[in-house]
Design a protein around this motif. Structure first.
Motif, PDB file in Angstrom:
ATOM      1  N   LYS A  46      34.360  37.665  41.856  1.00  0.00           N
ATOM      2  CA  LYS A  46      34.243  37.866  40.405  1.00  0.00           C
ATOM      3  C   LYS A  46      33.342  39.046  40.079  1.00  0.00           C
ATOM      4  O   LYS A  46      33.653  39.862  39.204  1.00  0.00           O
ATOM      5  N   LEU A  47      32.206  39.148  40.778  1.00  0.00           N
ATOM      6  CA  LEU A  47      31.269  40.247  40.537  1.00  0.00           C
ATOM      7  C   LEU A  47      31.864  41.588  40.969  1.00  0.00           C
ATOM      8  O   LEU A  47      31.660  42.605  40.304  1.00  0.00           O
ATOM      9  N   LEU A  48      32.603  41.587  42.072  1.00  0.00           N
ATOM     10  CA  LEU A  48      33.250  42.831  42.516  1.00  0.00           C
ATOM     11  C   LEU A  48      34.309  43.253  41.494  1.00  0.00           C
ATOM     12  O   LEU A  48      34.448  44.432  41.173  1.00  0.00           O
ATOM     13  N   GLU A  49      35.040  42.267  40.959  1.00  0.00           N
ATOM     14  CA  GLU A  49      36.060  42.561  39.960  1.00  0.00           C
ATOM     15  C   GLU A  49      35.443  43.067  38.660  1.00  0.00           C
ATOM     16  O   GLU A  49      36.058  43.846  37.941  1.00  0.00           O
ATOM     17  N   LYS A  92      30.348  42.406  31.288  1.00  0.00           N
ATOM     18  CA  LYS A  92      30.219  41.015  30.856  1.00  0.00           C
ATOM     19  C   LYS A  92      31.409  40.700  29.960  1.00  0.00           C
ATOM     20  O   LYS A  92      31.957  41.588  29.312  1.00  0.00           O
ATOM     21  N   PRO A  93      31.789  39.426  29.907  1.00  0.00           N
ATOM     22  CA  PRO A  93      32.906  39.041  29.040  1.00  0.00           C
ATOM     23  C   PRO A  93      32.714  39.569  27.622  1.00  0.00           C
ATOM     24  O   PRO A  93      31.629  39.454  27.052  1.00  0.00           O
ATOM     25  N   PHE A 120      46.887  40.816  35.484  1.00  0.00           N
ATOM     26  CA  PHE A 120      45.438  40.704  35.313  1.00  0.00           C
ATOM     27  C   PHE A 120      45.126  40.094  33.952  1.00  0.00           C
ATOM     28  O   PHE A 120      44.801  40.793  33.003  1.00  0.00           O
ATOM     29  N   ASN A 121      45.205  38.767  33.893  1.00  0.00           N
ATOM     30  CA  ASN A 121      45.106  38.090  32.587  1.00  0.00           C
ATOM     31  C   ASN A 121      43.677  38.015  32.055  1.00  0.00           C
ATOM     32  O   ASN A 121      43.463  37.553  30.952  1.00  0.00           O
ATOM     33  N   TRP A 122      42.719  38.517  32.826  1.00  0.00           N
ATOM     34  CA  TRP A 122      41.323  38.517  32.344  1.00  0.00           C
ATOM     35  C   TRP A 122      40.982  39.843  31.650  1.00  0.00           C
ATOM     36  O   TRP A 122      39.869  40.052  31.214  1.00  0.00           O
ATOM     37  N   LEU A 123      41.982  40.725  31.577  1.00  0.00           N
ATOM     38  CA  LEU A 123      41.778  42.027  30.938  1.00  0.00           C
ATOM     39  C   LEU A 123      42.795  42.218  29.829  1.00  0.00           C
ATOM     40  O   LEU A 123      43.913  41.712  29.909  1.00  0.00           O
ATOM     41  N   ALA A 136      37.026  37.965  30.491  1.00  0.00           N
ATOM     42  CA  ALA A 136      36.281  36.927  31.210  1.00  0.00           C
ATOM     43  C   ALA A 136      36.264  37.279  32.688  1.00  0.00           C
ATOM     44  O   ALA A 136      37.053  38.110  33.135  1.00  0.00           O
ATOM     45  N   TYR A 137      35.399  36.635  33.451  1.00  0.00           N
ATOM     46  CA  TYR A 137      35.474  36.782  34.899  1.00  0.00           C
ATOM     47  C   TYR A 137      36.789  36.149  35.345  1.00  0.00           C
ATOM     48  O   TYR A 137      37.156  35.082  34.850  1.00  0.00           O
ATOM     49  N   PRO A 138      37.496  36.784  36.270  1.00  0.00           N
ATOM     50  CA  PRO A 138      38.782  36.219  36.701  1.00  0.00           C
ATOM     51  C   PRO A 138      38.609  34.952  37.529  1.00  0.00           C
ATOM     52  O   PRO A 138      37.605  34.794  38.220  1.00  0.00           O
ATOM     53  N   GLU A 139      39.584  34.070  37.436  1.00  0.00           N
ATOM     54  CA  GLU A 139      39.628  32.938  38.358  1.00  0.00           C
ATOM     55  C   GLU A 139      40.073  33.495  39.709  1.00  0.00           C
ATOM     56  O   GLU A 139      40.905  34.403  39.760  1.00  0.00           O
ATOM     57  N   ARG A 140      39.528  32.951  40.782  1.00  0.00           N
ATOM     58  CA  ARG A 140      39.799  33.499  42.116  1.00  0.00           C
ATOM     59  C   ARG A 140      41.292  33.640  42.399  1.00  0.00           C
ATOM     60  O   ARG A 140      41.747  34.646  42.939  1.00  0.00           O
ATOM     61  N   GLU A 141      42.068  32.621  42.031  1.00  0.00           N
ATOM     62  CA  GLU A 141      43.484  32.649  42.405  1.00  0.00           C
ATOM     63  C   GLU A 141      44.278  33.714  41.643  1.00  0.00           C
ATOM     64  O   GLU A 141      45.398  34.034  42.015  1.00  0.00           O
ATOM     65  N   THR A 142      43.674  34.303  40.603  1.00  0.00           N
ATOM     66  CA  THR A 142      44.381  35.354  39.864  1.00  0.00           C
ATOM     67  C   THR A 142      44.078  36.745  40.421  1.00  0.00           C
ATOM     68  O   THR A 142      44.685  37.718  40.002  1.00  0.00           O
ATOM     69  N   VAL A 143      43.139  36.820  41.363  1.00  0.00           N
ATOM     70  CA  VAL A 143      42.804  38.115  41.976  1.00  0.00           C
ATOM     71  C   VAL A 143      43.693  38.296  43.203  1.00  0.00           C
ATOM     72  O   VAL A 143      43.605  37.522  44.148  1.00  0.00           O
ATOM     73  N   PRO A 144      44.560  39.316  43.181  1.00  0.00           N
ATOM     74  CA  PRO A 144      45.572  39.439  44.240  1.00  0.00           C
ATOM     75  C   PRO A 144      45.029  39.911  45.586  1.00  0.00           C
ATOM     76  O   PRO A 144      45.717  39.790  46.592  1.00  0.00           O
TER      77      PRO A 144
END
Length: 158
Positions: A46-49, A92-93, A120-123, A136-144
């Motif tokens: 999440k922090l890297l994203e 930050k979100p 990328f539904n967090w953007l 928001a911070y992405p959920e892990r499973e949404t990061v490819p």
């Protein structure tokens, strides 16, 4: 065992290479991830994203992470209206990411704009305004990215 260590190291190198982060910065990010509540490995991703350079890439403003880093370093990107030129800047979100006004008319840069991928539904990206939002911070499973972050956690907890 050596085999295990080699796998853990390989995974860390992969993460560092993918996100373009050097050792010191990576360790700092890991320490921050372990301080936060929740799963350390997931926090790390999440922090890297949430890095500004990564987000500029994810939003489709730049064609690659190195190109995104350069755009940030050369002061073409604003966060909440202020120039932000530190690639590792932690979003930050709610933060708004945009091209600087006079950059919006720079064809050399805007020709690379490709708009964000749907996954990328967090953007959020607004094509017309050339403005994005880190929702928001992405959920892990949404990061490819195919990174086994648990191996990195094991490596650092030796």
């Amino acid at each position: 065992s050596l085999g295990e260590y080699a796998l853990q190291l390989k995974e860390k190198q992969k993460a560092k290479y993918t996100y373009g982060v050097l050792e010191r910065q990576f360790r700092k990010t890991f320490e921050e991830a372990s301080r936060r509540k929740g799963v350390t490995g997931e926090n790390l991703i999440k922090l890297l994203e949430a890095r500004l350079d990564n987000t500029v890439y994810r939003l489709g403003i730049a064609p690659s992470r190195p190109a995104a880093r350069q755009l940030v370093a050369h002061k073409h990107i604003t966060v909440n209206g202020e120039i932000a030129n530190i690639p590792s800047y932690q979003l930050k979100p709610g933060d708004q990411i945009s091209l600087k006004e006079n950059t919006k008319t720079n064809a050399g840069i805007t020709s690379h704009l490709r708009g964000k991928s749907q996954k990328f539904n967090w953007l959020d990206w607004n094509e017309a305004d050339m403005k994005g939002v880190f929702i928001a911070y992405p959920e892990r499973e949404t990061v490819p990215e195919n990174i086994k972050e648990q191996l990195i956690v094991e490596l650092y907890s030796k």
